[in-house]
Design a protein around this motif. Sequence first.
Motif, PDB file in Angstrom:
ATOM      1  N   VAL A 271      30.310  15.911  66.928  1.00  0.00           N
ATOM      2  CA  VAL A 271      30.074  17.318  66.596  1.00  0.00           C
ATOM      3  C   VAL A 271      30.230  18.172  67.845  1.00  0.00           C
ATOM      4  O   VAL A 271      30.931  19.201  67.841  1.00  0.00           O
ATOM      5  N   THR A 274      33.760  18.615  68.784  1.00  0.00           N
ATOM      6  CA  THR A 274      34.451  19.570  67.909  1.00  0.00           C
ATOM      7  C   THR A 274      34.142  21.001  68.326  1.00  0.00           C
ATOM      8  O   THR A 274      35.039  21.806  68.517  1.00  0.00           O
ATOM      9  N   VAL A 275      32.854  21.285  68.487  1.00  0.00           N
ATOM     10  CA  VAL A 275      32.450  22.654  68.834  1.00  0.00           C
ATOM     11  C   VAL A 275      33.061  23.066  70.167  1.00  0.00           C
ATOM     12  O   VAL A 275      33.694  24.117  70.278  1.00  0.00           O
ATOM     13  N   ILE A 278      36.883  23.598  69.821  1.00  0.00           N
ATOM     14  CA  ILE A 278      37.431  24.676  68.970  1.00  0.00           C
ATOM     15  C   ILE A 278      37.007  26.030  69.506  1.00  0.00           C
ATOM     16  O   ILE A 278      37.705  27.002  69.333  1.00  0.00           O
TER      17      ILE A 278
ATOM     18  N   PHE C  99      35.729  30.569  62.801  1.00  0.00           N
ATOM     19  CA  PHE C  99      35.319  29.484  63.680  1.00  0.00           C
ATOM     20  C   PHE C  99      34.071  28.793  63.126  1.00  0.00           C
ATOM     21  O   PHE C  99      34.006  27.574  63.048  1.00  0.00           O
ATOM     22  N   VAL C 103      34.138  24.737  62.157  1.00  0.00           N
ATOM     23  CA  VAL C 103      33.489  23.694  62.951  1.00  0.00           C
ATOM     24  C   VAL C 103      32.934  22.554  62.079  1.00  0.00           C
ATOM     25  O   VAL C 103      33.287  21.394  62.285  1.00  0.00           O
ATOM     26  N   TRP C 106      35.767  20.508  60.529  1.00  0.00           N
ATOM     27  CA  TRP C 106      36.542  19.579  61.348  1.00  0.00           C
ATOM     28  C   TRP C 106      35.699  18.424  61.869  1.00  0.00           C
ATOM     29  O   TRP C 106      36.174  17.599  62.626  1.00  0.00           O
ATOM     30  N   THR C 107      34.462  18.440  61.507  1.00  0.00           N
ATOM     31  CA  THR C 107      33.638  17.300  61.865  1.00  0.00           C
ATOM     32  C   THR C 107      34.004  16.166  60.907  1.00  0.00           C
ATOM     33  O   THR C 107      34.259  16.401  59.727  1.00  0.00           O
ATOM     34  N   ASN C 108      34.030  14.967  61.435  1.00  0.00           N
ATOM     35  CA  ASN C 108      34.486  13.832  60.639  1.00  0.00           C
ATOM     36  C   ASN C 108      33.802  13.760  59.269  1.00  0.00           C
ATOM     37  O   ASN C 108      32.586  13.905  59.140  1.00  0.00           O
ATOM     38  N   VAL C 111      30.961  11.384  58.931  1.00  0.00           N
ATOM     39  CA  VAL C 111      29.807  11.866  59.690  1.00  0.00           C
ATOM     40  C   VAL C 111      29.025  12.874  58.849  1.00  0.00           C
ATOM     41  O   VAL C 111      27.796  12.865  58.809  1.00  0.00           O
TER      42      VAL C 111
END
Lengths: 291, 369, 294
Positions: A271, A274-275, A278, C99, C103, C106-108, C111
């Motif tokens: 996580v 990702t943050v 991006i 955004f 977020v 795009w986290t798996n 997960v």
Amino acid sequence: MHALKKPKAIRIAILWRTRRMLRKGGAAARKFMPARSSLSNVIYWVVIGFLFLPLFVLVLYSFNSGRQATWQGFSFEWYQKLVMASPELWRAFLNSVIIAFGSAMMSTIIGTLAAVGTARYSFKLKSFVSTMSFVPMILPEIVVGVSLLIFFAGVGLKLGLATVWIAHTTFNLPFVYLLVSARLEESDPSIVEAARDLGANEMQILFRIILPMALPGILSAFLTAVTLSLEDFVITFFVTGPGGTTLPLYIYSMIRFGVSPVINALSAVMVAGTVLLIYPMRNFLKVFAAR
Amino acid sequence: MKGADVDIVGVSKFFGSFQALKNVSLSISKGEFFSLLGPSGCGKTTVLRLIGGFEEPDSGTIAIEGKNVIGLPPDKRHCNTVFQSYALFPHLSVFENVAFPLRIRKIPQQLVREKVMRYLSLVQLEMHAAKKPSQLSGGQRQRVAIARALINEPSILLLDEPLSALDAKLRQHMLMELDAIHDKVGITFIYVTHDQQEALSVSDRIAVMNMGEVLQIGTPRQIYENPATEFVARFIGETNVFSLKILSIDGTKIYGEVDGLGPMFVDDETDAKPGETVLATIRPEKIRISADLPNTNGGRINVLHGIVAEPIYSGFQTKYVVQLDTGMMVTVYRQHANWSEGIPDIEWKDEVYLSFSASDMVIVEMHEQ
Amino acid sequence: MKKQVGLYYSLPQIMWLLVFFAAPLGIIIAYSFLKKGLYGGVEPQFSLEAYTAMANPNILIVTWRTLKMSVIATILTLLIALPCGYSIARSQNQAMRLFLVIVPFWTNFLVRIYAWIAILGNEGFLNDIIRALHLRSESVQFLYNQTAVILVLVYMYLPYAILPLFSTIDKFDFTLLDAARDLGASRFQSYVRILLPNIKSGLVTAGLFTFVPIFGAYAVPLLIGGKDSYMLGNIIADQLTKTRNWPLASSISMTVTILTTGLVFLIAMRKPREQKQVFDADPGLITPVASGGR
């Protein structure tokens, strides 16, 4: 790490695409038009809360000491375990990376060739190629996975990394084809005519004009393919065999057969990755999504 | 005086930290064709949106037909808007676009038909009722927008640069048609434009705006012949501006000096005192251009000498840019009617004399910077 | 000669998709008409058994449930996504708002599923809070039912709906809403009569992007759901790996395929003009959508 690779790839993909957008001119700025509907804003923020709640919980629990889900105190234990004591996890991670780059490479080569073929020439099977390239995208993943599994069993291919690679290349192909085609269609056909007018032959046109011009599209296609591959669970689940465990499959087995809080730490790292990756490109997201 | 239809008093409007309107006051009479004229970003559209109810002022009051309308949403105001982009509903036919306000009011179908066709015929579009907006030309869309805005029989029609999307020829034509529609329906038109020609040719009165302020309100003739400020003078048509140091004043007869050009006569009212410097303007068409030194007969005529730097022929007239001995450029229009008088043609690099009457000169307020 | 060049370029892709996409699909079509083998696999003998077996009440129930849950989840998703997309499109800071949507997206995938288990589980976050507040001493069973599955499905596919809706609404000319208000419509009327008809293509795209993957859902019902929330995807997998009835797995797969692709084509073909918007739904949009969900 896995989490760090993926968004970076996307970021580059977006950067390329954004440049293209900016050249074309984005939507007009609406500086003087405030969002009036407060209700929609309230709903938006509630939804954001909803979307972030699970991520928040994961990060919270990743610092929890003790095996229980219940909060028992702050600790870095699981992060240590994640780095030190999880050889299987790292093996799965390595597999994911191998498959991601391998399948992205293959699908980019095949898909780019086909995109060049259909964008530049007209031939009998052209519409067949573009339709066929698009169908795998709308099929439910489970169907793709099941049909590939039955197929592999039928032709006697042993399930493992190779079959995973084939499957990933297959589901990546349509995306590569679409992205590169879109890029090629945007380019001015008179450029190719100009090149021919100036004496370039077919091969020279391909390597000196078309491919360089399509490079941003090709690159973003490649990185999209890497991303898709790293994310895939369902199809991989069906076509994998001994030695073919990817990271999502590993997480799956952790969920299924005994949750170790290491998974919290792993998730939190993903996580955060990702943050962090991006965030710097948030300004490009609009152009990206607004196409 | 028929009484004010729209009364705007001391209105200010901020967008964030940007002040779009600064203490604007306007009073528009019933049935008037009133134009808000100014360059883009001057606040004219904001005034229109305030009247229409799309924005609320930060201070000041707005009254329509004597009633305070602050806080009233657009659907509760007795005025309708023709939008710059026309804002025709793309998913509805021409008929349904015009019928939209009636549908909202749940008017029976029979009446809707009759009324929509009446308004479509007002704008000569009965034939196109079944088409979608995308199938119409720019001018036709424009007319649909007008019919749609009129069908609720508003007392005020707000027009936001309605002609800006049309080409020059069509614009002329539509302008005439707008004028005709205004005469026919007899309601107040408030017309926003950045095109001074449009504003001059159709308006009863014009308010010239710049940077959120109203600089001058008056009839087209007043605005053109007697601009109040340098900005108005320069924005409406073309003008030549001289920095005049006043030497003596006798009523409206001013005698002064322009640096490097010598003495100049101006007939106009001014509050300035001798010794002060003011801006004196002269319109290009009021200057006479000649190859020989004109005979002034000792009248209050100013004569300047220069060389033609650029003659621009444009059919009905020639525009000369003349460089004076001081280097200053002066623009002159010469109507081709003069050519029949046998005056020799004036060409590039010719030496010329410019003469103009003191009474044609206007003193304007200096533009604050 | 030039006619051939294009074909040569496309040949590798044609071959690859023929072998690894069309052939497998052909095989399951074929298998669905064959007899079930004793230990998995098939007997080379024509049979409609696999299709008649689908009339089995158990499978019918699951089919109906899958349809019902997909429709409910899709409608819920659209209802929530619509104001969100609108809010982003009208925001001064679209980039930031996108955004925030992207977020989590795009986290798996796994997960995120896991995170919901951590929230809803018996020892999970929600029960923690309930116990901490002394609302109940025993933990509440949130997981392993249809509601939980629908909740998580909505969670998973919300961004799929928000992004195309945002993209369509962003292209919408908001002065049309002003015009509607100006002509007497209330705010609500202006949304229903003007906004909605003009963003139909976005709604259709969003609906498809949500419905199709949900209808074929596998992982979410498997990990979040219980016996009462099994969906067709799970049945297919069970027939394949547990019961080893390959013809039945094939025939159900065929049903799912025909239902979903049929739906896509139906909606796309209904109006030739909208077809472009659905299918050309440009890669920029499909890509993030797909990358989040696999």
